[in-house]
Design a protein around this motif. Structure first.
Motif, short mmCIF file in Angstrom:
data_model
loop_
_atom_site.label_atom_id
_atom_site.label_comp_id
_atom_site.label_asym_id
_atom_site.label_seq_id
_atom_site.Cartn_x
_atom_site.Cartn_y
_atom_site.Cartn_z
N ARG A 152 13.51 -0.25 9.67
CA ARG A 152 12.15 -0.55 10.12
C ARG A 152 11.12 0.03 9.15
O ARG A 152 10.11 -0.61 8.84
CB ARG A 152 11.95 0.01 11.53
CG ARG A 152 10.54 -0.17 12.09
CD ARG A 152 10.52 0.15 13.59
NE ARG A 152 9.17 0.38 14.07
CZ ARG A 152 8.26 -0.57 14.26
NH1 ARG A 152 8.55 -1.84 14.00
NH2 ARG A 152 7.06 -0.26 14.71
N PHE A 153 11.37 1.23 8.67
CA PHE A 153 10.46 1.85 7.72
C PHE A 153 10.37 1.02 6.44
O PHE A 153 9.28 0.78 5.92
CB PHE A 153 10.93 3.27 7.40
CG PHE A 153 10.18 3.93 6.29
CD1 PHE A 153 8.87 4.35 6.47
CD2 PHE A 153 10.77 4.12 5.05
CE1 PHE A 153 8.16 4.96 5.43
CE2 PHE A 153 10.09 4.73 4.02
CZ PHE A 153 8.78 5.14 4.20
N ASP A 164 10.99 -2.19 6.05
CA ASP A 164 10.27 -3.44 6.34
C ASP A 164 8.77 -3.21 6.22
O ASP A 164 8.04 -4.03 5.65
CB ASP A 164 10.62 -3.94 7.74
CG ASP A 164 12.00 -4.56 7.82
OD1 ASP A 164 12.57 -4.88 6.75
OD2 ASP A 164 12.52 -4.72 8.94
N TYR A 165 8.31 -2.09 6.77
CA TYR A 165 6.89 -1.74 6.69
C TYR A 165 6.47 -1.49 5.24
O TYR A 165 5.41 -1.95 4.78
CB TYR A 165 6.64 -0.49 7.53
CG TYR A 165 5.41 0.30 7.16
CD1 TYR A 165 4.13 -0.17 7.41
CD2 TYR A 165 5.54 1.55 6.54
CE1 TYR A 165 3.01 0.57 7.06
CE2 TYR A 165 4.43 2.31 6.20
CZ TYR A 165 3.16 1.80 6.46
OH TYR A 165 2.06 2.53 6.11
N ARG A 191 6.22 -4.81 3.45
CA ARG A 191 5.15 -5.64 4.01
C ARG A 191 3.76 -5.14 3.60
O ARG A 191 2.88 -5.91 3.25
CB ARG A 191 5.28 -5.67 5.53
CG ARG A 191 4.23 -6.57 6.22
CD ARG A 191 4.48 -6.61 7.72
NE ARG A 191 4.23 -5.32 8.37
CZ ARG A 191 5.17 -4.52 8.84
NH1 ARG A 191 6.46 -4.86 8.74
NH2 ARG A 191 4.86 -3.37 9.42
N GLU A 192 3.57 -3.83 3.64
CA GLU A 192 2.25 -3.25 3.41
C GLU A 192 2.05 -2.72 2.00
O GLU A 192 0.94 -2.31 1.65
CB GLU A 192 2.00 -2.11 4.41
CG GLU A 192 2.02 -2.55 5.87
CD GLU A 192 0.86 -3.46 6.21
OE1 GLU A 192 -0.16 -3.44 5.49
OE2 GLU A 192 0.98 -4.21 7.21
N GLU A 200 3.43 0.01 0.89
CA GLU A 200 3.31 1.45 1.04
C GLU A 200 4.01 2.17 -0.12
O GLU A 200 4.94 1.64 -0.73
CB GLU A 200 3.93 1.88 2.38
CG GLU A 200 3.75 3.34 2.73
CD GLU A 200 2.30 3.76 2.91
OE1 GLU A 200 1.67 4.04 1.88
OE2 GLU A 200 1.83 3.81 4.06
N ALA A 242 -0.80 4.33 5.33
CA ALA A 242 -0.86 4.98 6.64
C ALA A 242 -1.93 6.05 6.67
O ALA A 242 -2.66 6.20 7.66
CB ALA A 242 0.50 5.57 6.98
N PRO A 272 5.42 3.14 10.75
CA PRO A 272 6.49 2.42 11.44
C PRO A 272 7.87 2.87 10.97
O PRO A 272 8.10 3.08 9.77
CB PRO A 272 6.23 0.96 11.04
CG PRO A 272 4.75 0.91 10.80
CD PRO A 272 4.42 2.22 10.17
#
Length: 449
Positions: free
Chosen positions: A195-196, A198-199, A202-203, A205, A212, A281
């Motif tokens: 999940r991390f 994927d974030y 997507r972002e 990061e 964040a 996330p």
């Protein structure tokens, strides 16, 4: 246990282990003294989550023992899917995550396999010296006080403690006597890595969790007094190390201030965990697994050596005929007080080199003025405050430590009467090259002497 050695190394951090291994492998009867129960310094004692760059994006600048330690750490290590999120890194080398529990036995093995003798749970408390020559150091441990003699001594304490005890000259902090803030690094467990990631994808990061952090700042939910998260590294499945949080107005040579700073840093940890749960996330259910046994210290003493490496040398990409190491990390000054943060972040950004650029570290920076058988390695070498903020990085500490240990071995081969300042630096550079250290061919270098 004997009480006479060829070389005694004080401090078992990155510079200390490299110095001890180098001296022992070059035939010296060597002792390394460490006041904790394990080697690694800031990598294990302070749980800094990743090694800084080993390269300048083109050349492998940190070879030799430092690279050997990295390669051992990588064997069977966690293949982090987050590892390649810095665009300026060389894959598999720069910013490699540190699992401190894997690193500890690696360093144990490399140090003992070199033939070096180890003394944990022991601190250097005093010196006997005469006319710039250290004759013996007093240590204290479970066996009480005792004196240990050596031909050569190497100060890898990080704070220049041995050099100061011996009467070497040193500088400290800025014009107001302030040093960079400290950080209590910590490890968070219970992360949903899929999940991390994927974030992250997507972002967009990054390792500083900038996306964040900016969102939390807009919401007024970022931890009080902080401006950014310095770095995060996935170190095992579900586990991350974080360089996050500052303790300002730090006085690392004052045990009363340092004691308060340790407790202040621990008080801040719940707020940092809460930020991760709310804004990152995959970290909604993370928990504090551990914090560093010791506050991470970025700055204290800087010895005054035969040459002082300066901010101008950094800007000029200076090379030197006696350069024993090369590095390229930006000038990374963390604020002494919160209001300095923005200015220092701009300095870091503006001081970044282009790929392929670097500066040299002269051997003279390792030799304190007036001292005959003492070398200093690690972040306490002779540099101005700005330059120290680049050379303090653990990767560079491996290199200066290996140079100091090799120089001491050259002195031992000359019978132990050779002053370390008189070591043939041409021969030293040759020996370092043979040990797979990156040394430029600068015979016609314009670097200053």
């Amino acid at each position: 246990m004997q009480n006479q050695y060829d070389v005694i190394v004080a401090g078992g951090g990155p510079s200390g282990v490299a110095a001890a291994i180098a001296a022992a492998r070059n035939g010296c009867n060597t002792l390394i003294i460490e006041q904790e129960a394990y080697f690694g310094g800031m990598a294990t004692l302070a749980c800094v989550p990743a090694f800084g760059p080993y390269t300048n994006g083109v050349q492998d600048l940190i070879g030799g023992i430092g690279r050997e330690i990295l390669e051992e750490l990588k064997k069977g290590g966690y293949e982090s899917p987050f590892y390649d999120r810095k665009p300026d890194r060389m894959e598999g080398i720069d910013w490699y995550p540190i699992d401190p529990e894997r690193l500890k036995p690696i360093l144990d093995h490399l140090v003992t396999d070199s033939g070096c003798e180890v003394l944990f749970h022991t601190a250097v408390t005093d010196v006997k010296s005469h006319d710039g020559t250290i004759e013996a150091v007093q240590v204290f441990g479970k066996g009480g006080f005792q004196w240990l003699e050596a031909k050569y001594f190497i100060d890898c304490t990080g704070d220049g403690d041995l050099a100061a005890m011996a009467g070497a000259s040193w500088e400290y902090g800025d014009a107001q006597g302030r040093v960079q803030a400290g950080t209590l690094c910590f490890r968070a467990a219970g992360i949903d890595v899929e999940r991390f990631m994927d974030y992250v994808r997507r972002e967009g990061e990054n390792g500083n969790l900038s996306v964040a952090s900016e969102k939390a700042k807009r919401d007024g939910r970022f931890p009080a007094g902080e401006t950014k998260l310095c770095g995060m590294a996935l170190q095992a499945d579900g586990m991350a190390g974080l360089n996050f949080g500052h303790v300002y107005d730090l006085k690392p040579l004052d045990p009363w201030n340092l004691s308060q700073a340790e407790m202040e840093a621990r008080r801040k940890l719940p707020e940092m965990i809460q930020f991760l749960r709310e804004y990152v996330p995959g970290m909604e259910h993370c928990v504090l697994a551990s914090s560093g046994p010791y506050l991470g210290i970025r700055e204290s003493r800087r010895i005054k050596g035969g040459y002082t490496l300066t901010k101008e040398d950094y800007r000029n990409r200076a090379d030197f005929p006696d350069a024993i190491a090369y590095y390229s990390y930006p000038i990374d000054l963390h604020a002494a007080v919160p209001e300095e943060s923005r200015e220092n972040e701009e300095l870091y950004r503006d001081s970044k080199y282009k790929n392929g650029e670097c500066y040299g570290i002269p051997y003279r920076c390792l030799i304190p003025e007036g001292m005959k058988n003492l070398a200093v390695a690690g972040r306490s070498i002779s540099a101005d405050r700005a330059m120290m903020a680049s050379v303090r990085i653990m990767s560079a500490c491996f290199a200066t430590g290996q140079a100091a240990g090799t120089a001491a071995a050259l002195g031992v081969k000359e019978g132990g009467a050779l002053e370390l300042g008189d070591v043939d630096t041409g021969l030293l550079r040759k020996r370092l090259r043979e040990q797979k250290v990156y040394i430029m061919n600068n015979q016609s270098s314009p670097g200053r002497m």
